[in-house]
Design an enzyme around this catalytic site. Structure first.
Site, PDB file in Angstrom:
ATOM      1  N   ASP A 102     -42.582   8.469 -14.583  1.00  8.30           N
ATOM      2  CA  ASP A 102     -42.731   7.074 -14.976  1.00  8.30           C
ATOM      3  C   ASP A 102     -43.683   7.000 -16.149  1.00  8.30           C
ATOM      4  O   ASP A 102     -44.472   7.911 -16.347  1.00  8.30           O
ATOM      5  CB  ASP A 102     -43.449   6.337 -13.840  1.00  8.30           C
ATOM      6  CG  ASP A 102     -42.482   5.625 -12.944  1.00  8.30           C
ATOM      7  OD1 ASP A 102     -41.286   5.740 -13.187  1.00  8.30           O
ATOM      8  OD2 ASP A 102     -42.952   4.957 -12.021  1.00  8.30           O
ATOM      9  N   ASP A 128     -42.390   4.426  -8.316  1.00 10.50           N
ATOM     10  CA  ASP A 128     -43.267   3.504  -7.600  1.00 10.50           C
ATOM     11  C   ASP A 128     -42.480   2.397  -6.909  1.00 10.50           C
ATOM     12  O   ASP A 128     -42.828   1.944  -5.840  1.00 10.50           O
ATOM     13  CB  ASP A 128     -44.307   2.898  -8.558  1.00 10.50           C
ATOM     14  CG  ASP A 128     -43.660   2.375  -9.837  1.00 10.50           C
ATOM     15  OD1 ASP A 128     -42.429   2.304  -9.903  1.00 10.50           O
ATOM     16  OD2 ASP A 128     -44.407   2.043 -10.773  1.00 10.50           O
ATOM     17  N   ASP A 171     -36.765   2.931  -6.664  1.00  8.95           N
ATOM     18  CA  ASP A 171     -36.872   4.345  -7.012  1.00  8.95           C
ATOM     19  C   ASP A 171     -36.570   5.241  -5.813  1.00  8.95           C
ATOM     20  O   ASP A 171     -36.385   6.444  -5.961  1.00  8.95           O
ATOM     21  CB  ASP A 171     -38.280   4.674  -7.522  1.00  8.95           C
ATOM     22  CG  ASP A 171     -38.533   4.088  -8.885  1.00  8.95           C
ATOM     23  OD1 ASP A 171     -37.546   3.917  -9.627  1.00  8.95           O
ATOM     24  OD2 ASP A 171     -39.686   3.792  -9.210  1.00  8.95           O
TER      25      ASP A 171
END
Ligand SMILES: Nc1ncnc2c1ncn2[C@@H]1O[C@H](COP(=O)(O)OP(=O)(O)OP(=O)(O)O)[C@@H](O)[C@H]1O
Ligand SMILES: [Ca+2]
Length: 888
Positions: A455, A755, A759
């Protein structure tokens, strides 16, 4: 060697993640000679037990499902259903409450609308349990409350005592045989040689056995304590509640009936409760009832059950039942720990141990035969075979003991356990380094990771966001200092400013809360906080009363990449506010506000200008967000927010600086052969700017946007995927596709960070899923193998380091152990004529040695997924060179 290799491959190979039951059963049955089943398989799940548990869980789920369905039906159709009588005892009255805990619990768990009405709805119940929607409960009487209504804990199995580990260690077959030998030897010795001389041999063996047992038990016990500690760490979950009138974060274990809990997307509901207030709350009940369709919760259907998950929306809930009074509590307590799946290395070493064990058994038999033949020949030559004395029996018992000793020495029972020990050690160290390893095998797999899909927001960057630039009615301003704020307010008209402030304060999920010490803080996601704080700073300059009411809220999620609210205005009109990813919002706009706060049509030149502004913000590594509004006369209750006809208000450029140390961490990855790829929901230019800054993106690498990636054919994907370093504006599904292809097409070992709730599929699919501890939702954490407690990319690298350290240390350990085994075997065999019984040997041997100062070097050591058999042969070579004997 080759045959052995294929033997290992055939029987002792399991995938690191989600191994099939067949593979798990296969290796268990292939493990031959095991001295102590209970101990050897202590760390691997009991498959029969697991399937029993699974069946039990399903039947409980089915019961809950039926109860829910039938109850709903029963309440609608059989109106006069009889209610069980609940008494309000003295204790309850004395404590100041006026509803029985079981009755309260049954209202929620049975979805009993009628009983709820009887008690005056959620409002009535809140009075009966002395709670209030705005102030929550008072922390002063928490104890009384928990005495009467229970604590939020589930019944747990008592942990195993030290003596149980001693008992386990005693189950060793060879030790039992040796004990029998010792007894026989002592008895015969006493009879033939008298007290005390005749006792020596037997006593010696018994003492050695005790030593082995104690050492084994102590090490196992300590390890179990360590696992327990980690387990407790895993269960630490915090949740927002309102108590004593202020919002606070508490552990779910401290939750009490009456607490007002704030639920938001990705949370796991911590207790049963009633819905008080919220926006499009969608609950996934599948963990409880197995029913996969999520349900909308509202005032008419206010029951929220513990263990379910918030799939969308947000809400406030009043707790009505905790701990064992909830269905979830009952479900959790029926389950025993299924055990952790074994790791591939563990399984392989079990295979190696089996092979060596068989060789050992052969040698042991041979030794016994040689000793016996020698003994018989000697006896035949001296006294003749017809005369037998008790000392002869003693000699034979001793020979037998020697043979058994060889097995004790030769079967490397410690080998598979060493993996666990080593991984457990790494896990503990990682815990200090802010990574919580949820599955043992993750640590091992991480050592061989070839790609990390990370990310951006919060992982590579600090997540401390501040609005740095704003564009409003065609002026673009930097707004970091107070002066520049004043500039801004003087440059735009009051009408424009008030529209901007309304947009900021109404269209937000951030909240200004008063903490216990009276301080005011802004709660919410970092992006929301940045904009809210910016609004507060502006408002300080021009206080404006906000007189409109929120009618509807569409919370932000990363698929839509925007959020929207509908407010009703004083003139009877309604106004939609929306804010989100800049390109998406600009597309929805055909007007913009001018300097006087009027909505004017957007010309092509202006649109281009706006897109240029977005790009220039993004190229400065700023996160861009747009705010827009649309006025309407009316709205439909269940229709989504409109997607066109908006008026653009402003563009925000939010600064989110790179984390210190990320650059070095990326460099370390590169030199270790791990490719770092950034997958982000953010704008492509922002992503590129950040990626360049931290060294992920260099010339010749590809940065792609999610929509473009999605439209590629499989062939094109095969071409482009290895080159992709940045994927921007991605949907959670794109992340999943990327991971699946990297694993499938390129056979890469892939680590993924995430997060959001969305996901979860990618985290699950990856070889190692890493969830963010701070920004991550409960759902993401549950699907992950490792939780990165500080959300920091550098921590992820540490996991990789430890993974390699574990592998390298196990290599060393295997070499050492095999050397010891083989030398011991040879010496025992060669000195077969000497009846020396030596069994002082255990996994005393090397506790994997990896110290903090050396850990940073492990990433530099090139990773080789060596076949264990290469290790075996190395071990053999080493043992030939080694002339010391470590075990006897
Ligand atoms: N609270 C919010 N309200 C409206 N829009 C938002 C909000 N938060 C983020 N956005 C917009 O949505 C975009 C995508 O957000 P998303 O959560 O999918 O990814 P991200 O968190 O930015 O990136 P990463 O995947 O690297 O963590 C952001 O770039 C931003 O423009
Ligand atoms: Ca994200």
């Amino acid at each position: 060697m080759e045959r052995l290799e294929s033997y290992l491959k055939e029987h002792f190979e399991v995938p690191a993640k989600n191994p099939s039951e067949e593979a798990q059963r296969r290796w268990r049955s292939a493990v031959g000679l095991v001295k102590n089943r209970r101990r050897r398989f202590r760390m691997v799940p009991d498959l029969d037990r697991r399937s029993q548990d699974e069946a039990q869980r399903q039947s409980v789920q089915e019961k809950i499902r039926l109860a829910l369905v039938v109850q709903k039906a029963a309440i609608t159709f059989i109106d006069g259903a009889k209610h069980k009588e609940y008494r309000i005892t003295e204790d309850i009255i004395k404590a100041g409450f006026s509803i029985n805990p079981d009755e309260l619990a049954s209202i929620t768990s049975k979805h009993d609308v009628k009983a709820l009405k009887m008690h005056g709805g959620a409002d009535g119940i809140s009075k009966k349990i002395r709670s209030s929607f705005d102030h929550g409960i008072s922390a002063n009487d928490l104890d009384t409350r928990q005495n009467i209504y229970g604590v939020n804990r589930y019944a747990e199995k008592p942990s195993r005592s030290f003596w149980m580990f001693v008992w386990d260690a005693l189950q060793d077959m060879t030790l039992i045989i040796l004990m029998v030998c010792a007894l026989v030897s002592a008895v015969v010795g006493l009879a033939s040689e008298g007290w005390p001389k005749g006792m020596y041999d037997g006593l010696g063996i018994i003492l050695s056995i005790l030593l082995v047992v104690m050492v084994t038990a102590i090490s196992d016990y300590r390890q179990s304590l360590q696992f327990k500690e980690l387990d407790n760490e895993k269960k630490k979950i915090f949740i927002h509640v309102t108590r004593d009138g202020s919002r606070q974060k508490i552990s779910i274990y401290d939750l009490a009936v009456g607490d007002i809990v704030h639920l938001s997307i990705g949370d796991q509901v911590p207790a049963d409760g009633l819905y008080i207030h919220g926006y499009s709350l969608l609950i996934d009940e599948s963990s409880l009832s197995g029913e996969s369709d999520p349900v909308y919760i509202s005032q008419d259907k206010p029951f929220i059950l513990a263990g379910t998950k918030v799939q969308d929306g947000s809400a406030k809930m009043m707790v009505t039942a905790v701990g064992m009074r909830t269905e979830w509590g009952r479900l959790m307590s029926t389950l025993s720990e299924g055990g952790e799946d074994e790791t591939p290395l563990q399984v392989k070493l079990n295979g190696v141990a089996t092979i060596i064990g068989k060789i050992g058994l052969m040698f042991a038999t041979l030794t016994f035969v040689v000793l016996m033949v020698r003994f018989l020949i000697e006896k035949g030559l001296t006294v003749g075979l017809s005369k037998w004395y008790s000392t002869d029996a003693l000699t034979i018992v001793n020979y037998f003991a020697t043979a058994v000793t060889i097995i004790v020495v030769a079967v490397p029972e410690g080998l598979p356990l060493a993996v666990t020990l080593s991984l457990a050690f790494a896990m503990k160290q990682l815990m200090n380094d802010k990574a919580l390893v949820r599955h043992l095998s993750a640590c091992e797999t991480m050592g061989s990771a070839g790609t990390i899909c990370t990310d951006k927001t919060g992982t590579l960057t600090t997540n401390h966001m501040v609005v740095e630039k704003i564009w409003i009615s065609e002026v673009s301003k930097s707004v970091t200092s107070n002066n520049s704020l004043e500039d801004l307010t003087s440059a735009i008209s009051p009408a424009t400013l008030s529209l901007l402030l309304q947009g900021i304060f109404e269209n937000t999920s951030a909240e200004l809360v008063t903490e216990k010490d009276g301080k005011q803080t802004v709660l919410g996601t970092p992006t929301e906080r940045a904009i809210f704080e910016f609004g507060l700073k502006l408002e300080g300059l021009d206080a404006e009363d906000r007189t409109c009411t929120k009618v509807k809220v569409e919370p932000f999620n990363s698929v839509k990449k925007k959020m929207a609210v509908l407010v009703s205005l004083q003139n009877g009109m309604y106004r939609w506010f929306t804010k989100g990813a800049s390109e998406i919002i600009v597309q929805m706009c055909d007007m913009m506000i001018d300097g006087d706060g009027n909505s004017v049509p957007l010309s092509e030149a202006q649109r281009k200008n706006i897109l240029d502004t977005i790009n220039s913000f993004a190229s400065d590594a700023l996160r861009t967000l747009c705010l827009a509004y649309k006025e309407v006369d009316d709205f439909e209750d269940d229709a989504d927010s409109p997607t066109s006809g908006f008026t653009l208000v402003s563009i925000f450029g939010i600064k989110d600086p790179l984390r210190p140390g990320v650059k070095d961490a990326v460099k370390a990855c590169m030199s270790a052969g791990i490719i770092v790829r950034m997958v982000t929901g953010d704008n492509i230019n922002t992503a590129k700017a950040i990626a360049k800054e931290c060294g992920i993106l260099t010339d010749g690498d590809v940065a792609i946007e999610g929509p473009e990636f999605r439209s590629k054919s499989p062939e094109e994907m095969r071409d482009i995927i290895p080159k992709i370093r940045v994927m921007a504006r991605s949907l959670p599904l794109d992340k999943h596709t990327l991971v699946t292809n990297l694993r499938g097409m390129f056979r890469e070992v892939v680590a993924v960070t995430g997060d959001g709730t969305n996901d979860a599929p990618a985290l699950h699919e990856a070889d190692i899923g890493l969830a963010m501890g701070i920004a991550g939702t409960e759902v993401a954490k549950e699907s992950a193998d490792v939780i990165v407690l500080d959300d920091n990319f550098t921590t992820i690298i540490n996991v990789a380091r430890w993974g390699r350290a574990v592998y390298i240390n196990i290599q060393k350990f295997v070499q050492f152990q095999l050397t010891v085994n083989i030398v011991a075997l040879v010496i025992n065999f060669v000195s077969a004529c000497i009846t020396g019984v030596g069994i002082i040997y255990s996994i005393l041997s090397p506790m994997p040695v990896c110290h903090d100062h050396s850990i940073s070097e492990f990433l530099d050591i090139p990773y080789r997924n060596d076949n264990i058999l290469t290790l075996v042969s190395q071990g053999v070579l080493l043992s030939q060179r080694c002339n010391c004997c470590g075990s006897i």
